[in-house]
Design a protein around this motif. Structure first.
Motif, PDB file in Angstrom:
ATOM      1  N   LEU A  33       0.873  -1.256  -0.039  1.00 52.15           N
ATOM      2  CA  LEU A  33      -0.049  -0.176   0.035  1.00 52.15           C
ATOM      3  C   LEU A  33       0.874   1.437  -0.025  1.00 52.15           C
ATOM      4  N   LEU A  34       1.761   1.343   0.965  1.00 57.20           N
ATOM      5  CA  LEU A  34       2.776   2.409   0.836  1.00 57.20           C
ATOM      6  C   LEU A  34       3.325   2.762  -0.414  1.00 57.20           C
ATOM      7  N   LYS A  35       3.723   1.606  -0.908  1.00 58.08           N
ATOM      8  CA  LYS A  35       4.503   1.934  -2.386  1.00 58.08           C
ATOM      9  C   LYS A  35       3.602   2.132  -3.577  1.00 58.08           C
ATOM     10  N   THR A  36       2.331   1.671  -3.371  1.00 59.80           N
ATOM     11  CA  THR A  36       1.359   2.027  -4.690  1.00 59.80           C
ATOM     12  C   THR A  36       0.222   3.014  -4.484  1.00 59.80           C
ATOM     13  N   GLN A  37       0.188   3.607  -3.193  1.00 61.62           N
ATOM     14  CA  GLN A  37      -1.111   4.490  -2.989  1.00 61.62           C
ATOM     15  C   GLN A  37      -0.379   5.854  -2.757  1.00 61.62           C
ATOM     16  N   GLU A  38      -1.389   6.955  -3.232  1.00 58.71           N
ATOM     17  CA  GLU A  38      -0.807   8.158  -3.145  1.00 58.71           C
ATOM     18  C   GLU A  38      -0.732   8.675  -1.616  1.00 58.71           C
ATOM     19  N   ARG A  39      -2.034   8.277  -1.013  1.00 64.62           N
ATOM     20  CA  ARG A  39      -2.356   8.741   0.407  1.00 64.62           C
ATOM     21  C   ARG A  39      -2.865   7.399   1.315  1.00 64.62           C
ATOM     22  N   LYS A  43      -4.766   4.884   9.804  1.00 65.43           N
ATOM     23  CA  LYS A  43      -4.895   3.454  10.438  1.00 65.43           C
ATOM     24  C   LYS A  43      -3.712   2.742   9.944  1.00 65.43           C
ATOM     25  N   PHE A  44      -3.217   3.115   8.705  1.00 65.30           N
ATOM     26  CA  PHE A  44      -1.695   2.386   8.210  1.00 65.30           C
ATOM     27  C   PHE A  44      -0.382   3.323   8.480  1.00 65.30           C
ATOM     28  N   ILE A  45      -0.565   4.619   8.499  1.00 65.05           N
ATOM     29  CA  ILE A  45       0.580   5.278   8.821  1.00 65.05           C
ATOM     30  C   ILE A  45       0.459   6.682   9.918  1.00 65.05           C
ATOM     31  N   LYS A  46       1.502   6.764  10.423  1.00 70.80           N
ATOM     32  CA  LYS A  46       1.395   7.955  11.513  1.00 70.80           C
ATOM     33  C   LYS A  46       2.684   8.613  11.447  1.00 70.80           C
ATOM     34  N   ALA A  47       2.528  10.050  11.351  1.00 71.69           N
ATOM     35  CA  ALA A  47       3.680  10.565  11.572  1.00 71.69           C
ATOM     36  C   ALA A  47       4.247  10.744  13.075  1.00 71.69           C
ATOM     37  N   GLY A  51      10.266  14.132  10.659  1.00 72.56           N
ATOM     38  CA  GLY A  51      10.188  13.562   9.364  1.00 72.56           C
ATOM     39  C   GLY A  51      10.327  11.916   9.380  1.00 72.56           C
ATOM     40  N   LEU A  52      10.161  11.392  10.762  1.00 70.47           N
ATOM     41  CA  LEU A  52       9.874   9.829  10.834  1.00 70.47           C
ATOM     42  C   LEU A  52       8.469   9.692  11.143  1.00 70.47           C
ATOM     43  N   PHE A  53       8.277   8.364  10.174  1.00 68.06           N
ATOM     44  CA  PHE A  53       6.721   8.033  10.209  1.00 68.06           C
ATOM     45  C   PHE A  53       6.784   6.383  10.779  1.00 68.06           C
ATOM     46  N   GLU A  54       5.740   5.941  11.011  1.00 66.08           N
ATOM     47  CA  GLU A  54       5.512   4.474  11.208  1.00 66.08           C
ATOM     48  C   GLU A  54       4.649   3.823  10.444  1.00 66.08           C
ATOM     49  N   VAL A  66       6.734  -0.357  12.110  1.00 61.41           N
ATOM     50  CA  VAL A  66       7.879  -0.286  11.266  1.00 61.41           C
ATOM     51  C   VAL A  66       8.181   1.210  10.966  1.00 61.41           C
ATOM     52  N   PHE A  67       9.414   1.756  11.310  1.00 54.51           N
ATOM     53  CA  PHE A  67       9.576   3.202  11.113  1.00 54.51           C
ATOM     54  C   PHE A  67      10.149   3.313   9.579  1.00 54.51           C
ATOM     55  N   PHE A  68       9.892   4.198   9.281  1.00 56.87           N
ATOM     56  CA  PHE A  68      10.447   4.703   8.043  1.00 56.87           C
ATOM     57  C   PHE A  68      10.475   6.326   7.631  1.00 56.87           C
ATOM     58  N   ILE A  69      11.176   6.671   6.606  1.00 55.54           N
ATOM     59  CA  ILE A  69      11.077   8.066   6.223  1.00 55.54           C
ATOM     60  C   ILE A  69      10.927   7.987   4.490  1.00 55.54           C
ATOM     61  N   PHE A  70      10.536   9.046   4.211  1.00 55.29           N
ATOM     62  CA  PHE A  70      10.376   9.399   2.855  1.00 55.29           C
ATOM     63  C   PHE A  70      11.715  10.255   2.599  1.00 55.29           C
ATOM     64  N   ASP A  71      12.384   9.694   1.405  1.00 51.57           N
ATOM     65  CA  ASP A  71      13.821  10.362   0.913  1.00 51.57           C
ATOM     66  C   ASP A  71      13.600  10.607  -0.712  1.00 51.57           C
ATOM     67  N   GLU A  72      13.882  11.926  -0.921  1.00 49.02           N
ATOM     68  CA  GLU A  72      13.844  12.215  -2.316  1.00 49.02           C
ATOM     69  C   GLU A  72      12.355  11.761  -2.746  1.00 49.02           C
ATOM     70  N   GLY A  73      11.436  12.305  -2.066  1.00 53.32           N
ATOM     71  CA  GLY A  73       9.964  12.135  -2.759  1.00 53.32           C
ATOM     72  C   GLY A  73       9.282  10.772  -2.695  1.00 53.32           C
TER      73      GLY A  73
END
Length: 112
Positions: A33-39, A43-47, A51-54, A66-73
């Motif tokens: 979902l994170l890979k293919t959906q614009e938003r 329920k799935f993502i929280k800031a 700049g750190l998200f889960e 799972v922690f992640f960041i957006f890098d280069e858009g």
């Protein structure tokens, strides 16, 4: 739209190795979902902060993050993950993710 998903430092892989196959599949679904959906909904993502998200996964009465960041858009970089056992996200897990984020950017800068 399709984002590229990378991992950094082996933390995500180490976390996934501790999980059974059905839990891994559920987390992989969240990543798809994170890979293919614009938003995605909260329920799935929280800031978290700075700049750190889960990525949030619930499965078999357990909660995984799972922690992640957006890098280069479009590139999503995955860091550490854990099974959540309390109402609040443990501060030590957030601190670890922020340290990994700093190391990631330091490594990235030294490669340029």
């Amino acid at each position: 739209m399709e984002r590229e998903i990378k991992t950094y430092g082996g933390y995500f892989e180490s976390f996934m190795e501790t999980l059974d196959e059905s839990t891994q599949e559920k987390i992989q679904y969240g990543l798809l979902l994170l890979k293919t959906q614009e938003r995605l909904s909260t329920k799935f993502i929280k800031a978290i902060r700075n700049g750190l998200f889960e990525l949030r996964t619930e499965w078999n009465s357990n909660i995984y993050r799972v922690f992640f960041i957006f890098d280069e858009g479009n590139i999503v970089v995955l860091f550490n993950g854990f099974q959540k056992k309390t109402q609040k996200t443990p501060n030590k897990e957030i601190k670890l993710a922020l340290q990994i984020k700093e190391a990631y950017y330091a490594d990235k800068q030294s490669q340029n």
